[in-house]
Design an enzyme around this catalytic site. Structure first.
Site, PDB file in Angstrom:
ATOM      1  N   ASP A  24     -37.730  -8.697  30.560  1.00 35.39           N
ATOM      2  CA  ASP A  24     -37.924  -7.446  29.836  1.00 35.39           C
ATOM      3  C   ASP A  24     -39.307  -7.020  29.537  1.00 35.39           C
ATOM      4  OD1 ASP A  24     -36.994  -5.228  28.468  1.00 35.39           O
ATOM      5  OD2 ASP A  24     -36.239  -6.275  26.617  1.00 35.39           O
ATOM      6  N   GLY A  27     -41.151  -1.557  31.488  1.00 37.46           N
ATOM      7  CA  GLY A  27     -41.539  -0.108  30.998  1.00 37.46           C
ATOM      8  C   GLY A  27     -42.645  -0.158  29.932  1.00 37.46           C
ATOM      9  N   ARG A  28     -42.636  -1.043  28.778  1.00 37.24           N
ATOM     10  CA  ARG A  28     -43.850  -0.972  28.030  1.00 37.24           C
ATOM     11  C   ARG A  28     -45.153  -1.414  28.571  1.00 37.24           C
ATOM     12  NH1 ARG A  28     -40.744  -4.665  23.928  1.00 37.24           N
ATOM     13  NH2 ARG A  28     -39.126  -4.518  25.626  1.00 37.24           N
ATOM     14  N   HIS A  41     -41.947  -1.798  36.864  1.00 38.90           N
ATOM     15  CA  HIS A  41     -40.912  -2.688  37.627  1.00 38.90           C
ATOM     16  C   HIS A  41     -41.412  -3.137  38.859  1.00 38.90           C
ATOM     17  CE1 HIS A  41     -37.987  -1.275  34.563  1.00 38.90           C
ATOM     18  NE2 HIS A  41     -38.095   0.131  35.146  1.00 38.90           N
ATOM     19  N   SER A  69     -28.508  -3.925  34.414  1.00 34.96           N
ATOM     20  CA  SER A  69     -27.302  -4.109  33.483  1.00 34.96           C
ATOM     21  C   SER A  69     -26.459  -3.117  33.549  1.00 34.96           C
ATOM     22  CB  SER A  69     -27.764  -4.215  31.901  1.00 34.96           C
ATOM     23  OG  SER A  69     -27.975  -3.119  31.415  1.00 34.96           O
ATOM     24  N   TRP A  73     -27.668   2.220  33.365  1.00 44.63           N
ATOM     25  CA  TRP A  73     -27.373   3.525  34.335  1.00 44.63           C
ATOM     26  C   TRP A  73     -27.529   4.601  33.452  1.00 44.63           C
ATOM     27  CZ3 TRP A  73     -26.572   3.040  39.253  1.00 44.63           C
ATOM     28  CH2 TRP A  73     -25.845   1.971  39.848  1.00 44.63           C
ATOM     29  N   ARG A  75     -30.318   5.363  32.042  1.00 44.91           N
ATOM     30  CA  ARG A  75     -31.728   5.629  32.419  1.00 44.91           C
ATOM     31  C   ARG A  75     -32.002   7.078  33.223  1.00 44.91           C
ATOM     32  NH1 ARG A  75     -35.369   0.155  31.736  1.00 44.91           N
ATOM     33  NH2 ARG A  75     -34.295  -0.751  30.266  1.00 44.91           N
ATOM     34  N   LEU A 135     -33.116 -24.371  45.632  1.00 46.86           N
ATOM     35  CA  LEU A 135     -32.906 -23.431  44.381  1.00 46.86           C
ATOM     36  C   LEU A 135     -31.688 -22.572  44.709  1.00 46.86           C
ATOM     37  CD1 LEU A 135     -34.088 -22.571  41.701  1.00 46.86           C
ATOM     38  CD2 LEU A 135     -35.354 -20.937  42.810  1.00 46.86           C
ATOM     39  N   ARG A 192     -35.859 -14.895  26.918  1.00 48.07           N
ATOM     40  CA  ARG A 192     -36.082 -13.709  27.142  1.00 48.07           C
ATOM     41  C   ARG A 192     -37.594 -13.047  26.663  1.00 48.07           C
ATOM     42  NH1 ARG A 192     -32.082  -8.387  25.179  1.00 48.07           N
ATOM     43  NH2 ARG A 192     -33.563  -6.670  25.965  1.00 48.07           N
ATOM     44  N   ARG A 198     -32.575 -10.232  21.378  1.00 48.83           N
ATOM     45  CA  ARG A 198     -30.850  -9.876  21.437  1.00 48.83           C
ATOM     46  C   ARG A 198     -30.501 -10.417  22.824  1.00 48.83           C
ATOM     47  NH1 ARG A 198     -33.219  -4.978  20.551  1.00 48.83           N
ATOM     48  NH2 ARG A 198     -33.974  -3.750  22.550  1.00 48.83           N
ATOM     49  N   GLU A 211     -29.607 -23.058  25.145  1.00 47.49           N
ATOM     50  CA  GLU A 211     -30.561 -22.731  24.241  1.00 47.49           C
ATOM     51  C   GLU A 211     -31.256 -21.481  24.605  1.00 47.49           C
ATOM     52  OE1 GLU A 211     -31.888 -24.971  22.002  1.00 47.49           O
ATOM     53  OE2 GLU A 211     -29.897 -26.531  22.319  1.00 47.49           O
TER      54      GLU A 211
HETATM   55  C1  IPE Z   1     -31.819  -6.111  29.386  1.00 46.60           C
HETATM   56  O1  IPE Z   1     -32.806  -5.184  29.197  1.00 46.60           O
HETATM   57  C2  IPE Z   1     -31.272  -5.892  30.889  1.00 46.60           C
HETATM   58  C3  IPE Z   1     -32.172  -6.351  31.778  1.00 46.60           C
HETATM   59  C4  IPE Z   1     -33.473  -7.042  31.437  1.00 46.60           C
HETATM   60  C5  IPE Z   1     -32.027  -6.235  33.274  1.00 46.60           C
HETATM   61  P1  IPE Z   1     -32.838  -3.925  28.463  1.00 46.60           P
HETATM   62  O2  IPE Z   1     -34.259  -3.414  28.102  1.00 46.60           O
HETATM   63  O3  IPE Z   1     -31.773  -2.939  29.266  1.00 46.60           O
HETATM   64  O4  IPE Z   1     -31.855  -4.374  27.038  1.00 46.60           O
HETATM   65  P2  IPE Z   1     -31.952  -3.488  25.734  1.00 46.60           P
HETATM   66  O5  IPE Z   1     -31.649  -2.033  25.926  1.00 46.60           O
HETATM   67  O6  IPE Z   1     -33.204  -3.428  25.083  1.00 46.60           O
HETATM   68  O7  IPE Z   1     -30.906  -4.245  24.876  1.00 46.60           O
HETATM   69  C1  IPE Z   2     -36.782  -4.653  32.296  1.00 42.06           C
HETATM   70  O1  IPE Z   2     -37.764  -3.808  31.784  1.00 42.06           O
HETATM   71  C2  IPE Z   2     -36.140  -4.057  33.353  1.00 42.06           C
HETATM   72  C3  IPE Z   2     -34.847  -3.433  33.274  1.00 42.06           C
HETATM   73  C4  IPE Z   2     -34.095  -3.451  32.278  1.00 42.06           C
HETATM   74  C5  IPE Z   2     -34.357  -2.845  34.490  1.00 42.06           C
HETATM   75  P1  IPE Z   2     -37.473  -2.714  30.690  1.00 42.06           P
HETATM   76  O2  IPE Z   2     -37.425  -1.170  31.723  1.00 42.06           O
HETATM   77  O3  IPE Z   2     -36.355  -2.674  29.890  1.00 42.06           O
HETATM   78  O4  IPE Z   2     -38.831  -2.457  29.859  1.00 42.06           O
HETATM   79  P2  IPE Z   2     -39.008  -1.907  28.382  1.00 42.06           P
HETATM   80  O5  IPE Z   2     -37.946  -2.615  27.477  1.00 42.06           O
HETATM   81  O6  IPE Z   2     -38.615  -0.642  28.264  1.00 42.06           O
HETATM   82  O7  IPE Z   2     -40.386  -1.903  28.129  1.00 42.06           O
HETATM   83 MG    MG Z   3     -36.266  -3.293  28.131  1.00 45.09          MG
END
Ligand code: IPE
Ligand code: IPE
Ligand code: MG
Length: 247
Positions: A24, A27-28, A41, A69, A73, A75, A135, A192, A198, A211
């Site tokens: 995760d 995007g940020r 990405h 996930s 979709w 997005r 692996l 995570r 979460r 864990e």
């Molecule tokens: C969880 O990240 C899904 C993936 C890393 C593929 P999200 O960014 O989609 O989760 P939320 O929306 O913060 O719960």
């Molecule tokens: C995780 O990064 C990748 C996917 C969920 C596809 P995010 O795209 O959720 O990045 P943030 O959480 O917006 O920073």
């Molecule tokens: Mg995210």
């Protein structure tokens, strides 16, 4: 099943056999730099290469990563299509390397909603890398834990209706066998990135006793070095599995 009373083994540092990662923060990472999310990405996909390569040296035998996930979709079309293109490019570019490194690549999630061309590439690389033994690398695409359980329940109901499964035979092992992860051991450790604490619908059944480690690092900044540190910390944790550790 562990032998009753055999708790000493829980004290010994030992590597995580199966590590699962919620990647995760892409995007940020991009937004902080004033760049489009897709740049994050792309950078994230490059991190995957380094992490996959590091696993065998850290004693990790199974790596599972959450890439898309069932909720993603929601997005923008641009971001969703961009992510799908990144998956296709990853398969295309990494196939030879994975093969050379002895990595077996598989996918979990509901593929039926993905572009048929991508589905074909996924099946192709699964077949090509099927003999990899260093692996087991599993990528979750269009994966949701509730969706996976729903599909498993539907399959079992169908088998019951057709007389191939007795309701009394629906055990925990039977449920496990109907999941996308049927061939994988449960994750020992879930990591995570990006500071969110979460699970976002990732492997709910399989992680009942896992864990968790949460790191503020954004996925494009996550390194093999940090993975090594987290895995070392994990080795010193005491896992009880509901029992009592004496001493
Ligand atoms: C969880 O990240 C899904 C993936 C890393 C593929 P999200 O960014 O989609 O989760 P939320 O929306 O913060 O719960
Ligand atoms: C995780 O990064 C990748 C996917 C969920 C596809 P995010 O795209 O959720 O990045 P943030 O959480 O917006 O920073
Ligand atoms: Mg995210």
């Amino acid at each position: 099943m562990a032998k009753a009373g055999s708790t000493e083994a829980n004290h010994l540092p030992r590597p995580a056999q199966h590590v699962a990662i919620i990647m995760d923060g892409n995007g940020r990472w991009a937004t902080q730099r004033g760049w489009p999310r897709l740049v994050g990405h792309r950078r994230g996909a490059e991190r995957v290469r380094e992490i996959v390569r590091a696993c065998p040296n850290l004693g990790i035998r199974y790596l599972t990563v959450y890439a898309f996930s069932t909720e993603n979709w929601k997005r923008s079309t641009e971001e969703v299509l961009g992510l799908m293109a990144i998956f296709a490019r990853y398969i295309d570019r990494e196939a030879d390397r994975l093969l050379a490194e002895g990595v077996r690549l598989r996918f979990i999630g509901d593929r039926s909603r993905l572009d048929p061309k991508l589905q074909k590439m996924m099946a192709g690389i699964e077949e090509r890398t099927a003999k990899g033994t260093r692996l087991d690398f599993t990528v979750a695409i269009n994966y949701g834990g509730r969706d996976e359980l729903t599909r498993a329940i539907r399959d079992m109901a169908r088998e019951v209706a057709e007389g191939r499964l007795k309701p009394e035979a629906i055990s925990e092992a039977a449920v496990t066998a109907h999941l996308d992860t049927a061939d994988l051991p449960d994750p020992d450790l879930v990591i995570r990135t990006s500071g969110e604490t979460r699970t976002s619908n990732f492997l709910p059944w399989q992680t009942a006793y896992a864990e968790y480690e949460f790191t503020p690092t954004l996925w494009p900044d996550f390194t093999a070095h940090e993975l090594g540190q987290i895995v070392a910390r994990f080795g010193n944790r005491e896992r009880r599995f509901g029992g009592v550790v004496h001493g």
